[in-house]
Design a protein around this motif. Structure first.
Motif, mmCIF file in Angstrom:
data_model
loop_
_atom_site.group_PDB
_atom_site.id
_atom_site.type_symbol
_atom_site.label_atom_id
_atom_site.label_comp_id
_atom_site.label_asym_id
_atom_site.label_seq_id
_atom_site.Cartn_x
_atom_site.Cartn_y
_atom_site.Cartn_z
ATOM 1 N N ILE A 1 -6.864 6.537 0.208
ATOM 2 C CA ILE A 1 -8.105 6.854 -0.045
ATOM 3 C C ILE A 1 -8.877 6.073 -1.263
ATOM 4 C CG2 ILE A 1 -9.596 8.857 -0.674
ATOM 5 C CD1 ILE A 1 -7.720 10.510 1.022
ATOM 6 N N GLY A 2 -9.797 5.612 -1.190
ATOM 7 C CA GLY A 2 -10.664 4.813 -2.113
ATOM 8 C C GLY A 2 -10.252 3.420 -2.569
ATOM 9 N N ILE A 3 -9.202 2.918 -1.670
ATOM 10 C CA ILE A 3 -8.903 1.482 -1.626
ATOM 11 C C ILE A 3 -10.051 0.653 -1.444
ATOM 12 C CG2 ILE A 3 -8.110 1.291 0.503
ATOM 13 C CD1 ILE A 3 -5.947 -0.462 -0.511
ATOM 14 N N THR A 4 -10.239 -0.317 -2.215
ATOM 15 C CA THR A 4 -11.280 -1.286 -2.008
ATOM 16 C C THR A 4 -11.049 -2.407 -0.953
ATOM 17 O OG1 THR A 4 -10.641 -3.102 -3.650
ATOM 18 C CG2 THR A 4 -11.995 -1.288 -4.441
ATOM 19 N N TRP A 5 -12.119 -3.038 -0.368
ATOM 20 C CA TRP A 5 -11.803 -4.066 0.720
ATOM 21 C C TRP A 5 -10.863 -5.341 0.116
ATOM 22 C CZ3 TRP A 5 -12.683 -9.477 1.255
ATOM 23 C CH2 TRP A 5 -12.493 -9.746 2.704
ATOM 24 N N SER A 6 -11.318 -5.682 -1.329
ATOM 25 C CA SER A 6 -10.537 -6.471 -1.614
ATOM 26 C C SER A 6 -9.111 -6.327 -1.854
ATOM 27 C CB SER A 6 -11.164 -7.104 -2.731
ATOM 28 O OG SER A 6 -12.293 -7.420 -2.899
ATOM 29 N N ASP A 7 -8.591 -5.071 -2.465
ATOM 30 C CA ASP A 7 -7.301 -4.824 -2.572
ATOM 31 C C ASP A 7 -6.843 -4.617 -1.261
ATOM 32 O OD1 ASP A 7 -7.825 -4.915 -5.202
ATOM 33 O OD2 ASP A 7 -7.957 -2.618 -5.477
ATOM 34 N N ALA A 8 -7.279 -3.881 -0.283
ATOM 35 C CA ALA A 8 -6.860 -3.668 1.019
ATOM 36 C C ALA A 8 -6.614 -4.999 1.614
ATOM 37 C CB ALA A 8 -7.763 -3.009 1.972
ATOM 38 N N ARG A 9 -7.207 -6.026 1.453
ATOM 39 C CA ARG A 9 -6.843 -7.382 1.877
ATOM 40 C C ARG A 9 -5.562 -7.978 1.395
ATOM 41 N NH1 ARG A 9 -10.803 -12.802 1.264
ATOM 42 N NH2 ARG A 9 -9.610 -14.371 2.377
ATOM 43 N N VAL A 10 -5.510 -7.695 0.076
ATOM 44 C CA VAL A 10 -4.309 -8.154 -0.415
ATOM 45 C C VAL A 10 -2.951 -7.315 0.098
ATOM 46 C CG1 VAL A 10 -2.859 -8.393 -2.615
ATOM 47 C CG2 VAL A 10 -5.091 -9.109 -2.300
ATOM 48 N N ALA A 11 -3.349 -5.863 -0.121
ATOM 49 C CA ALA A 11 -2.069 -5.128 0.282
ATOM 50 C C ALA A 11 -1.656 -5.174 1.795
ATOM 51 C CB ALA A 11 -2.529 -3.408 0.302
ATOM 52 N N ALA A 12 -2.466 -5.647 2.699
ATOM 53 C CA ALA A 12 -2.007 -5.751 4.195
ATOM 54 C C ALA A 12 -1.152 -6.735 4.341
ATOM 55 C CB ALA A 12 -3.552 -6.228 5.103
ATOM 56 N N THR A 13 -1.047 -7.703 3.410
ATOM 57 C CA THR A 13 -0.321 -8.963 3.554
ATOM 58 C C THR A 13 1.179 -8.505 3.036
ATOM 59 O OG1 THR A 13 -0.935 -9.785 1.569
ATOM 60 C CG2 THR A 13 -2.056 -10.702 3.427
ATOM 61 N N THR A 14 1.317 -7.226 2.343
ATOM 62 C CA THR A 14 2.507 -7.118 1.953
ATOM 63 C C THR A 14 3.292 -6.344 2.829
ATOM 64 O OG1 THR A 14 1.664 -4.984 0.760
ATOM 65 C CG2 THR A 14 1.741 -7.064 -0.381
ATOM 66 N N ASN A 15 2.638 -5.995 4.069
ATOM 67 C CA ASN A 15 3.403 -5.141 5.091
ATOM 68 C C ASN A 15 3.851 -6.034 6.218
ATOM 69 O OD1 ASN A 15 2.459 -1.978 4.744
ATOM 70 N ND2 ASN A 15 0.851 -3.428 4.284
ATOM 71 N N PHE A 16 5.388 -5.855 6.413
ATOM 72 C CA PHE A 16 5.792 -6.539 7.594
ATOM 73 C C PHE A 16 6.320 -5.480 8.695
ATOM 74 C CE2 PHE A 16 6.062 -9.191 4.038
ATOM 75 C CZ PHE A 16 6.169 -10.432 4.278
ATOM 76 N N TYR A 17 6.420 -6.165 9.762
ATOM 77 C CA TYR A 17 6.830 -5.197 10.948
ATOM 78 C C TYR A 17 7.692 -5.981 11.574
ATOM 79 C CZ TYR A 17 6.137 -1.615 14.714
ATOM 80 O OH TYR A 17 6.373 -0.843 15.557
ATOM 81 N N TYR A 18 8.905 -5.716 11.557
ATOM 82 C CA TYR A 18 9.903 -6.247 12.370
ATOM 83 C C TYR A 18 9.857 -7.974 11.794
ATOM 84 C CZ TYR A 18 11.352 -2.105 14.568
ATOM 85 O OH TYR A 18 12.038 -0.669 14.680
ATOM 86 N N GLY A 19 9.664 -8.303 10.821
ATOM 87 C CA GLY A 19 9.650 -9.466 9.984
ATOM 88 C C GLY A 19 8.242 -10.207 10.269
#
Length: 684
Positions: A159-177
């Motif tokens: 909740i409340g995350i900015t678009w810019s932060d979400a863009r960066v955060a998305a790249t830190t997620n991995f799904y089975y590599g």
């Protein structure tokens, strides 16, 4: 052949294989394989797979399996249900995301138990007439799997995350590599599973921050690509202010799963407050190949199109149909019975009349299917009946009639013309001046009559008449003559003879009709004007000009000598004297006359005794007994007075010759006329 674990080992401490914040390298991902693309019978339940296999070299089971209707899902109609007995597995259906979760009840189930459970999952649609294709993704891990592109989609609440932060955060997620990125939407089924069927609303990877109004994907393999999808969104973006970033709309706002443009921070609360972001996995260079998901499809059979056929007269026709499944069955009735043929085409037996057949793409025995009617039309050749010879009077039209045994009748202007004049059992011609031929052709749904039939219209000339303008003398009669024989007559006076006699002016007409069966008629008009008997009212004298005035109107001729007549009533009289004004009507319509006198005053006289102009005489003065003429010299001295009796002067005064000079006179015809003054010369 599916691989079953012989020994069921429950590993309670094995965590659910799924996304993490770092690349997974120690665990080998399982391989899921499903078979069973099938055709659905509406109104029934159907297993989503015919065989399910999970191969994993280093694990015996997994905590949960997720089965989602990843494309074609209709919320409120489509349902997935676990059937049969599976004591170690619990099922949970989420109608919002179209996802069925199979999870261990007390411990981690084995792959064999999960395989058996998946094979007992059934699909059902409660719609009366469902349509389309349903794709079922079967996956280890909670991310939504889309078989059409092989990508995974995961909603991360924040909740409340900015678009810019979400863009960066998305790249830190991995799904089975596989490294994630903010989701990019490029197809309708992707929009549905990432938006409408997502577990929450959040940021996706589009922005127009580089150029206002030009929306581009800023993440993933589509980075830098412009987009605008009307199938996905309506009314947005509005491109106002700093609303430069794309966000899946909250439930209840706009079209489910569509997107809105908001600022980088969004609102602090409410519908437009960011609730998280949607991560997409797959499509990037270097992504590992994993097979933790598989899919099957169930196609709801439907006839897409049909091709009817027509023949002229009894025979055989071939009907056609297309469907979204390979097999099409043909029936003779809308319900029941057995197929009479199979395939995309069906050739009928010999038909004597129009017959309807029914195409169906559902499996045989599916009682809830809806068959599509396809008609084999047997049309008969039209037989036309008409009068081929018609006679009419010139400058008139007529209505031609025809009948047909079947179909419609087209009327043409020639044997080869393509566009009909009219279609129907009758045709009204325009007014015709010459013989004309029209053609008719019967058309019964493409079956044409044998050759076009000619209808000859013979145009008969009307009696030739010429209108007349005539004059009628006052108090006389005039005979009007129709001027044509061997016809019947009908006068405007109701008389029926060749001639009539009239005694008054006016407009008269006679309808003359020939004796042919058509009875062609013409109307002759007589315009009769009256010439009144002439009545002379007066003759006006102005010097040597005489104007005859009549009190009546008519076509008159004028004369003052009884010999020469003219159409003008004005005459020039050179000598004074008595004249007769005569007026006669043309065409011998009477006459009138009136006597009048003309006075002429000479301009000079020569009293030299040679017998010519020896006296100054006013000619015609003798006809005016009340006239008075006074003569003066240039000094105003009265020299002589003349009257009707003494009407001339010899140029003397008291018997003395007066000299050559100009003399003056006054002339008054009577007491009621003005005095005339003038002068003349005495020459010796």
């Amino acid at each position: 052949m599916k691989i079953k674990n012989i020994t069921k080992i429950f590993v309670l401490f094995l965590l659910l294989i799924g996304p993490s914040t770092k690349a997974q390298t120690s665990n080998v991902a399982p391989i899921l394989t499903a078979t069973g693309n099938q055709i659905y019978c509406p109104g029934t339940s159907m297993k989503i797979v015919t065989n399910m296999t999970i191969v994993d070299p280093d694990d015996l089971g997994v905590t949960a399996i997720y089965i989602q209707i990843s494309s074609g899902y209709v919320s409120g109609e489509d349902i997935l249900t676990l059937t049969g007995s599976h004591p170690t597995i619990n099922s949970s259906w989420d109608s919002n995301t179209g996802k069925l979760t199979l999870i261990g009840l007390f411990s981690q189930p084995t792959y064999a138990e999960l395989e058996a459970a998946i094979e007992d999952v059934e699909y059902f649609s409660n719609a009366t007439n469902p349509s389309g294709v349903r794709t079922f993704s079967i996956s280890i891990g909670q991310a939504n799997y889309l078989p059409s592109n092989g990508h995974y989609y995961q909603y991360i609440p924040n909740i409340g995350i900015t678009w810019s932060d979400a863009r960066v955060a998305a790249t830190t997620n991995f799904y089975y590599g596989i490294q994630g990125y903010l989701a990019t939407i490029t197809a309708a089924d992707e929009a549905q599973i990432a938006g409408e069927q997502s577990e929450g609303a959040g940021w996706i990877g589009g922005s127009d921050e580089q150029q206002e109004g030009v929306w581009r994907w800023m993440t993933g393999p589509e980075a830098g690509t412009a987009f605008a999808f009307t199938f996905w969104n309506t009314g947005e973006p509005n491109s106002s202010g700093d609303e430069d970033y794309t966000h899946i709309t909250a439930p209840g706002v706009g079209i489910p799963g569509s997107w809105n443009d908001i600022s980088n921070t969004g609102a602090t609360s409410g519908f437009y407050q960011p609730k998280g972001y949607i991560v997409e996995y797959g499509g990037m260079p270097g992504d590992p190949i994993i097979q933790i998901s598989t899919s099957t499809t169930i196609t709801i059979p439907s006839i897409i199109s049909t091709t009817a056929a027509e023949i002229c007269n009894p025979g055989v026709v071939t009907l056609g149909a297309t469907a979204n499944v390979p097999v099409i069955n043909w029936y003779t009735s809308a319900t029941g019975g057995t197929p009479i043929a199979t395939g995309t085409t069906f050739t009928t037996p010999f038909l004597n009349s129009t017959t309807t057949y029914f195409a169906d793409a559902s499996p045989i025995g599916c009682t809830s299917n809806i068959r599509t009617a396809v008609t084999a039309s047997v049309n008969t050749t039209p037989i036309l009946t008409t009068d081929t010879n018609v006679s009419i009077c010139e400058n008139t039209g007529t209505t031609l009639n025809a009948s047909t045994s079947s179909g419609v009748i087209n009327w043409y202007s020639s044997l080869t013309s393509i566009t009909p004049l009219v279609t129907g059992t009758s045709f009204t011609t325009p007014a015709l001046t010459q013989n004309t031929t029209y053609y008719i052709e019967g058309n019964n749904n493409g079956c044409l009559s044998i050759g076009r039939i000619a209808i000859n219209v013979q145009v008969i000339s009307k009696p030739i008449v010429v209108d007349e303008n005539l004059s009628l003398c006052e108090n006389e009669t005039l005979t009007l003559n129709a001027g044509i024989n061997n016809v019947s007559y009908l006068w405007s006076t109701s008389e029926t003879t060749n001639t009539i006699t009239i005694a008054s002016p006016g407009i008269y007409s006679v309808l003359v009709t020939d004796l042919t069966p058509q009875g062609c008629s013409s109307t002759k008009t007589f315009t009769v004007t009256q010439n009144d008997l002439p009545v002379i009212d007066d003759v006006l004298i102005n010097g040597t000009t005489a104007t005859i005035i009549v009190s009546t109107s008519g076509d008159y001729e004028y004369s003052i000598d009884g010999v020469s007549f003219q159409t003008s009533n004005v005459f020039t009289v050179s000598d004074g004297g008595i004249y007769n004004a005569i007026v006669r009507g043309k065409n011998n319509c009477g006459f009138d006359f009136k006597e009048f006198a003309v006075i002429t005053i000479p301009n000079f006289f020569t009293p030299n005794g040679d017998g010519f102009n020896d006296n100054w005489t006013i000619k015609g003065l003798i006809y005016y007994p009340k006239a008075k003429v006074s003569i003066f010299n240039r000094y105003g001295k009265l020299i002589k007075q003349l009257n009707a009796i003494d009407n001339n002067w010899d140029g003397t005064l008291n018997n003395q010759l007066l000299p050559s000079d100009d003399y003056w006179f006054t002339f008054k015809k009577d007491e009621n006329t003005p005095e005339i003054k003038g002068h003349f010369s005495l020459k010796r």
